[in-house]
Every structure is written in C-alpha cells, then in structure tokens.
Motif scaffolding. Structure first.
Motif, PDB file in Angstrom:
ATOM      1  N   MET A  75       0.840  -1.199   0.000  1.00  0.00           N
ATOM      2  CA  MET A  75       0.000   0.000   0.000  1.00  0.00           C
ATOM      3  C   MET A  75       0.872   1.244   0.000  1.00  0.00           C
ATOM      4  O   MET A  75       1.932   1.290   0.644  1.00  0.00           O
ATOM      5  CB  MET A  75      -0.914   0.009   1.225  1.00  0.00           C
ATOM      6  N   GLN A  76       0.428   2.257  -0.720  1.00  0.00           N
ATOM      7  CA  GLN A  76       1.096   3.551  -0.789  1.00  0.00           C
ATOM      8  C   GLN A  76       0.051   4.638  -0.576  1.00  0.00           C
ATOM      9  O   GLN A  76      -0.898   4.765  -1.349  1.00  0.00           O
ATOM     10  CB  GLN A  76       1.768   3.741  -2.157  1.00  0.00           C
ATOM     11  N   ALA A  79      -3.600   3.528  -0.657  1.00  0.00           N
ATOM     12  CA  ALA A  79      -4.091   2.812  -1.834  1.00  0.00           C
ATOM     13  C   ALA A  79      -3.300   1.521  -2.028  1.00  0.00           C
ATOM     14  O   ALA A  79      -2.084   1.469  -1.796  1.00  0.00           O
ATOM     15  CB  ALA A  79      -3.984   3.674  -3.079  1.00  0.00           C
ATOM     16  N   THR A  81      -1.303  -0.927  -4.076  1.00  0.00           N
ATOM     17  CA  THR A  81      -0.496  -0.770  -5.288  1.00  0.00           C
ATOM     18  C   THR A  81      -0.061  -2.097  -5.903  1.00  0.00           C
ATOM     19  O   THR A  81       0.254  -2.147  -7.098  1.00  0.00           O
ATOM     20  CB  THR A  81       0.760   0.067  -4.982  1.00  0.00           C
ATOM     21  N   ALA A  82      -0.038  -3.179  -5.106  1.00  0.00           N
ATOM     22  CA  ALA A  82       0.399  -4.464  -5.655  1.00  0.00           C
ATOM     23  C   ALA A  82      -0.021  -5.580  -4.721  1.00  0.00           C
ATOM     24  O   ALA A  82      -0.265  -5.364  -3.525  1.00  0.00           O
ATOM     25  CB  ALA A  82       1.918  -4.487  -5.854  1.00  0.00           C
ATOM     26  N   TRP A  92      11.639  -4.338  -2.413  1.00  0.00           N
ATOM     27  CA  TRP A  92      10.778  -3.150  -2.515  1.00  0.00           C
ATOM     28  C   TRP A  92      11.450  -2.105  -3.397  1.00  0.00           C
ATOM     29  O   TRP A  92      12.602  -1.751  -3.202  1.00  0.00           O
ATOM     30  CB  TRP A  92      10.536  -2.583  -1.113  1.00  0.00           C
ATOM     31  N   SER A  94      10.243   1.751  -5.098  1.00  0.00           N
ATOM     32  CA  SER A  94       9.221   2.776  -5.206  1.00  0.00           C
ATOM     33  C   SER A  94       9.834   4.051  -5.770  1.00  0.00           C
ATOM     34  O   SER A  94      11.009   4.366  -5.526  1.00  0.00           O
ATOM     35  CB  SER A  94       8.607   3.068  -3.830  1.00  0.00           C
ATOM     36  N   ASP A  96       8.642   6.918  -4.946  1.00  0.00           N
ATOM     37  CA  ASP A  96       8.431   7.939  -3.933  1.00  0.00           C
ATOM     38  C   ASP A  96       9.778   8.403  -3.396  1.00  0.00           C
ATOM     39  O   ASP A  96      10.657   7.585  -3.089  1.00  0.00           O
ATOM     40  CB  ASP A  96       7.571   7.388  -2.800  1.00  0.00           C
ATOM     41  N   SER A 128       4.594  10.802   3.458  1.00  0.00           N
ATOM     42  CA  SER A 128       4.109   9.645   2.712  1.00  0.00           C
ATOM     43  C   SER A 128       3.867   8.502   3.684  1.00  0.00           C
ATOM     44  O   SER A 128       4.382   8.506   4.810  1.00  0.00           O
ATOM     45  CB  SER A 128       5.120   9.228   1.640  1.00  0.00           C
ATOM     46  N   GLN A 130       3.773   4.247   3.560  1.00  0.00           N
ATOM     47  CA  GLN A 130       3.933   2.990   2.836  1.00  0.00           C
ATOM     48  C   GLN A 130       3.784   1.833   3.816  1.00  0.00           C
ATOM     49  O   GLN A 130       4.190   1.943   4.975  1.00  0.00           O
ATOM     50  CB  GLN A 130       5.308   2.936   2.157  1.00  0.00           C
TER      51      GLN A 130
END
Length: 385
Positions: A75-76, A79, A81-82, A92, A94, A96, A128, A130
C-alpha cells in the motif's frame, strides 16, 4: 525553535531511512490471524543497527519474505499498489522520494538534500505512508456458530417444517484479498502492530460475520435437506462437512454476498450438536421405525408377529385357535410371504364344512405352522374317522 526541531527530525529521519530493511512475519501470531502488517527485523542475535527508521516508510532495496500460505499486499498512501500470492523473497522499489536510499543507488542529491527538504515541509516527518501486509490464504479455523433458540426450515424428506437448536464451527478462507481489504477490513486494522482475527471477540467486523452465519442457518438447512444429491436426509448432515458447508456458503452468499462483495468463503463445517424440538423428534422416530420395517426386514418382522400369534392361539384354543389364526393370516396375505395361499372358504360354512377344514389344515401344513402328524389328526377329526 520549531524550525530547528524540524530540521533535526528531517535530517535524522533521512539518515535512519537509508538502511535497507528486512521485513518478515511478526512473532507470536495466532493460527487464526487473517491480516497483519509486515514488520522489519531490526536486530538479529544482537546484530543490526537499523532501529531508527520511520514506521511508515519502506526503503528501496528492502527485502520482504513471503512465507507459504500467505499473500503480500503493498500500500502507498492508503491505496493498494500491488499484491503477491507466491511465496519467496521480494525487493521493494518505489518512485516515492521518501523511499530512496544511497544504498539502493538512488543518488546523493535526491536522497539527502531533496528528501530532507520535503520532510522539513511536514515538520521533519516523511509526507508519505507505505505499508506491507500479509494476508492469510489458508483455511482459517475455529469460527463458531450457534443458536440460542430453535430455528425452523421446510424439510423436503419429512415434508413438513422442522426445528432445532444447533451449534458448530466452520473454516473460512479469503478468496479475494484485495476485495477483502477494500470492502471489509476496518481502517483501524491497517496499522503496524494490529492483527485482524475472525475469532477475536473484540473484532466488531468478525462479530458481524457470526450474526450473518446464524441468520443463514435456516436457509442452509433447507437447501441441504431439499437437495436430492444430498439424499434429503437431515440425519446425514453431521457426517457431511463439505456438503453442508456448500449449503451454508450458498445461503450466506445469497443473503450477504460474502464472496462477491467481501472476498470470503466458507470451506468446511463441523456440526457439534443438533437438538431437535419435540415434534421433530417424534417425527424422526416414526421415520426411523418405517425405515427399519421396510423391505425384507419388514417382511420378516410381520412373519415373526404372525408366528407369535399362532403360538399364543394354539396354547389358548388348541386346533380351533390355530384354524382361526390360519384364516386370519390368509386374509392378511401372510401366506403370500412364502407362497400363494389357498382361497379361504366362506366364513359362514367353515365351521361345518369338512372340506373347508381340510383346506385350512393343508394350508397350515404347507406354511409349516403344523406338523404332518397334526394334519393327519385334523383330517381324521374332520372326516369323523
């Protein structure tokens, strides 16, 4: 003063988040855990310095181990994401800025200067969020159901309404993890350290599932007992964990859309007890007696009853009693249990007609109810010899 604290927090957070993390399953999980956050293993046997990283940031290059029987949900910023359903080790990555690390080859300027400036804007913390969550793909056991009062359903075999108090357990499976998280799991469980467990009494979402299962029991019993492929017998239900699970799952889906809306399904059931109401118990006794007396067993039971009656008649009334039983057995078709019976003479003349007496005596001899000597004696008496 706040600016100085923000600068210190921003720089310190960037430095702490440069280390790659090693994420794994948290320790001490119950076997019924359905969803939980992956946790970084900061130390191992006293080794490891990665103890000051941000709790909501996963550094690029970090490794996440997915064990057998689990899926990995990424999640990001809230939401999904995968999702990964295969076990193994994953890295991992990203775009971001908060995930960038010099150890992952993301460069010095963007990693330190740009990232520190961005964090300074949020008071020293990363702007952010994650997260990585493990989702169980196994059958989750020990989900209980039970009724405090009778539930009633229409039984196809008994051809009436029956009632019972019942209790048992079922296994649950998450068949669509993304749907499960999006539509059912409360946001309070999408946090580090939280465990979503269907058997947790404090889990309001799990309590709702319990209530829905109880509300589906009567339709499930009706589906099972009215399905010809199940034999239409309620007495088989405790031996058919998969069959009743299909009926219960179908009833739950019809009423509450577990699979289509929540990504959940019932796999197996174990009915611990069924306590029928008084009317149903009497009805089942009648059915059991009918089953016991059907076919050849009923034929044998009837013959035994007739034989007992003949014995009693012989003891109380002699040959005349035996003759009466013989006539009665002919009218009931008992002779047909062994071989066709000779038609009985009219009752009005049987007492005086020697031919009728001999016919009855011969019939009894053929049925094995009297011996040849008995027959000869009755023959001599009928003919006045």
């Amino acid at each position: 003063m706040g600016l100085v604290q923000a600068v210190v927090g921003a720089v310190g957070g960037v430095l702490g988040d440069q280390w790659k993390d090693f994420y794994t399953v948290p320790q001490g999980l119950p076997a019924t855990a359905a969803l939980f956050a992956a946790v970084p293993q900061g130390t191992n046997a006293g080794r490891g310095s990665n103890t000051s990283g941000s709790t909501n940031i996963i550094t690029n290059g970090s490794k996440i181990i997915v064990p057998e029987g689990y899926g990995l949900l990424l999640m990001q910023d809230g939401a999904i994401t995968a999702f990964v359903a295969e076990p193994g080790g994953y890295e991992w990555r990203s775009d971001d800025i908060n995930s960038k690390s010099i150890f992952a080859g993301d460069g010095l300027v963007s990693t330190f200067i740009t990232q520190s400036w961005e964090r300074f804007k949020f008071g020293g913390q990363p702007g952010s969020q994650q997260a990585a969550f493990f989702v169980s793909l196994k059958e989750l056991p020990d989900n209980r159901f039970g009724t405090q009062s009778e539930i009633y359903w229409d039984d196809g075999f008994l051809n009436t309404q029956v009632g019972a108090i019942t209790r048992g357990t079922y296994t649950l499976k998450i068949v669509d993890p993304i749907l499960f998280v999006k539509n059912f799991v409360p946001a309070s469980y999408l946090q580090p350290g939280k465990v979503f467990d269907f058997t947790d009494l404090d889990n309001a979402a799990a309590s709702q599932l319990f209530n829905e299962v109880v509300g589906s029991l009567a339709p499930a019993f009706s589906l099972y007992t009215n399905d010809p492929s199940k034999g239409n017998r309620i007495t088989k239900i405790q031996q058919d964990s998969l069959g009743f699970a299909q009926s219960l799952s179908a009833a739950v889906e019809q009423g509450y859309h577990w699979s289509s809306d929540r990504g959940l399904a019932i796999v197996k059931t174990a009915i611990v007890s069924i306590e029928y109401d008084a009317n149903t118990r009497e009805l089942l006794k009648t059915v059991q007696r009918a089953d016991a007396l059907s076919g050849s067993r009923g034929n044998s039971n009837l013959q035994a009853s007739v034989a007992q009656g003949i014995q009693s008649a012989g003891e109380n009334g002699g040959a005349a009693g035996l003759m009466g039983i013989g006539m009665a057995s002919g009218m009931m078709g008992v002779g047909g249990l062994q071989q066709p019976a000779t038609p009985a003479a009219p009752a009005a003349s049987a007492a005086d007609d020697p031919v009728a007496k001999l016919q009855k005596a011969k019939q009894m001899l053929d049925l094995g109810l009297i011996t040849q000597a008995d027959y000869d004696a009755l023959k001599a008496k009928a003919l006045g010899l």
